[in-house]
Design a protein around this motif. Structure first.
Motif, PDB file in Angstrom:
ATOM      1  N   THR A   9      -0.068   1.297  -6.608  1.00  0.00           N
ATOM      2  CA  THR A   9      -0.610   2.502  -5.980  1.00  0.00           C
ATOM      3  C   THR A   9      -0.430   3.729  -6.864  1.00  0.00           C
ATOM      4  O   THR A   9      -1.324   4.568  -6.967  1.00  0.00           O
ATOM      5  CB  THR A   9       0.079   2.736  -4.624  1.00  0.00           C
ATOM      6  N   ASN A  48       0.808  -1.224   0.000  1.00  0.00           N
ATOM      7  CA  ASN A  48       0.000   0.000   0.000  1.00  0.00           C
ATOM      8  C   ASN A  48       0.840   1.273   0.000  1.00  0.00           C
ATOM      9  O   ASN A  48       0.272   2.374   0.030  1.00  0.00           O
ATOM     10  CB  ASN A  48      -0.925   0.023   1.221  1.00  0.00           C
ATOM     11  N   PHE A  80       2.688   4.489  -1.023  1.00  0.00           N
ATOM     12  CA  PHE A  80       2.552   5.425  -2.145  1.00  0.00           C
ATOM     13  C   PHE A  80       3.684   6.445  -2.170  1.00  0.00           C
ATOM     14  O   PHE A  80       4.168   6.812  -3.243  1.00  0.00           O
ATOM     15  CB  PHE A  80       1.207   6.151  -2.070  1.00  0.00           C
TER      16      PHE A  80
END
Length: 304
Positions: A252, A235, A237
Motif C-alpha cells: 500500500t 489493505n 495504509f
C-alpha cells in the motif's frame, strides 16, 4: 347442460393466474436489472483498471477511457512489477509484495488462532469477570487507530521493532484480536454445551476439547475470520506508512509512492497495472473462498 355451467369460472381463474405470473416476471426483471446496474457500478472501475493497464501511453492520451485496447501489451505489468521507480529505487513492486506477504500471513494466522482460543474460553469456560473482559475486547474494535499512533510508536521504539516488518506483524496481531475474539465467541455460543460437558467427564482438558471437538465444528467462522483479517491487514495504509521504513514498506505504501510520484510523465497504464497487482491477493481470496464466506455469515459466524 350442467357441464358448461361448471366450466364457467375456469377462464377467470386462468386469467388471474396469468396476471399473477406476469407480475412475478415483471418483478424478477426489475430485480435483475437492478442487480446488473449494481454489478456494473462495482465492476466498471475494475474494467477500466484492466483495460487501461494493457494500453500504450499514446493510446491512453488519445482518449477513450472505456474502449478496449487496440494493441494489447503487457509491458505496463512488467514495468510495474520489476522496473517502476518508487522513491529513489527502480525495482518495481516485487520487493514490497514480499513485505506484504511476510507481514500479512503471520499476522492473520496468529490473530485468528488467539481470537479462537479467546472466544472458546469466553464462551465455554466462563470465569468471574468474563463479561467485562469480553466487553473490553469488543470496545477495542471501536478505538480509532489515529488515537493510538503516538503510544504505539513509543512502544515499538522501546521494543526495537520500529520500522520493521516484525513490528507491523505485532501491531496487526494486537488490533486483530478484538474482532476475531468477538467472531469466535459469538459462534462458539451455538456449540452445544453437552459436548463440552461429555468431554470433560471423560477427562479431556481445555486444549484437547478445543482442537479435537470445537475447532473442527467451526470451518465457517474460521473462513470469515481469515478473510476479514487478510483483507484488513493487506489493505492497511495508516500503520504501514507510520511504522515502516523504505526497506520494510508493504504494497500500500509503495503503490501510494508510485502513483503520487511527481517526476516525469504520469504512466497511467503502469499505475493501473500496479493497482491490480496490489489488489490481486484479496480478489483471488474472495474468488476462492467467497462461497464459504457467505456460508459462514449466514450460518451464524457473526451472530450475537
Amino acid at each position: 347442460m350442467s357441464a358448461p355451467t361448471d366450466a364457467m369460472p375456469r377462464p377467470a381463474r386462468s386469467g388471474w393466474l396469468t396476471s399473477r405470473r406476469s407480475k412475478a416476471i415483471l418483478k424478477r426483471t426489475v430485480l435483475y436489472l437492478l442487480l446488473a446496474l449494481v454489478a456494473f457500478f462495482f465492476a466498471g472501475p475494475l474494467y477500466i483498471l484492466l483495460s487501461t493497464s494493457f494500453k500504450t501511453m499514446p493510446e491512453i492520451q488519445s482518449g477513450g477511457l472505456m474502449s478496449l485496447p487496440h494493441e494489447p501489451t503487457a509491458q505496463a505489468w512488467v514495468t510495474a512489477w520489476g522496473e517502476a521507480c518508487i522513491g529513489i529505487t527502480c525495482g518495481g513492486l516485487k520487493g514490497y509484495f514480499g513485505n506484504s506477504m511476510v507481514m500479512t500471513i503471520p499476522a492473520v494466522l496468529i490473530s485468528v488462532m488467539i481470537g479462537a482460543i479467546n472466544g472458546y474460553a469466553l464462551a465455554k469456560w466462563p470465569f468471574p469477570g468474563a463479561r467485562f473482559v469480553f466487553a473490553a475486547l469488543v470496545a477495542g474494535n471501536f478505538v480509532p487507530f489515529q488515537v493510538v499512533l503516538a503510544p504505539v510508536a513509543v512502544t515499538l521504539r522501546t521494543l526495537g521493532l520500529f520500522g520493521s516488518v516484525e513490528g507491523l506483524v505485532l501491531i496487526h496481531v494486537i488490533y486483530g484480536i478484538p474482532i476475531t475474539t468477538m467472531l469466535f465467541r459469538n459462534f462458539f455460543l451455538s456449540v452445544p454445551n453437552d459436548l463440552i460437558k461429555a468431554a470433560r467427564i471423560d477427562g479431556a482438558g481445555f486444549f484437547w476439547i478445543f482442537f479435537r471437538i470445537v475447532l473442527p465444528l467451526s470451518p465457517s467462522v474460521i473462513v470469515v475470520a481469515l478473510i476479514l483479517q487478510f483483507t484488513g491487514i493487506w489493505n492497511d495504509f495508516l500503520f504501514a506508512v507510520s511504522f515502516s521504513n523504505p526497506s520494510s514498506a508493504p504494497m500500500t505504501v509503495a503503490l501510494n509512492n508510485l502513483v503520487n510520484s511527481n517526476f516525469g510523465v504520469k504512466e497511467y497504464n503502469v499505475h493501473m497495472a500496479a493497482t491490480v497487482i496490489a489488489a490481486a491477493p484479496t480478489l483471488i481470496l474472495y474468488i476462492l473462498l467467497g462461497r464459504y464466506f457467505l456460508r459462514g455469515m449466514t450460518a451464524g459466524a457473526v451472530k450475537g
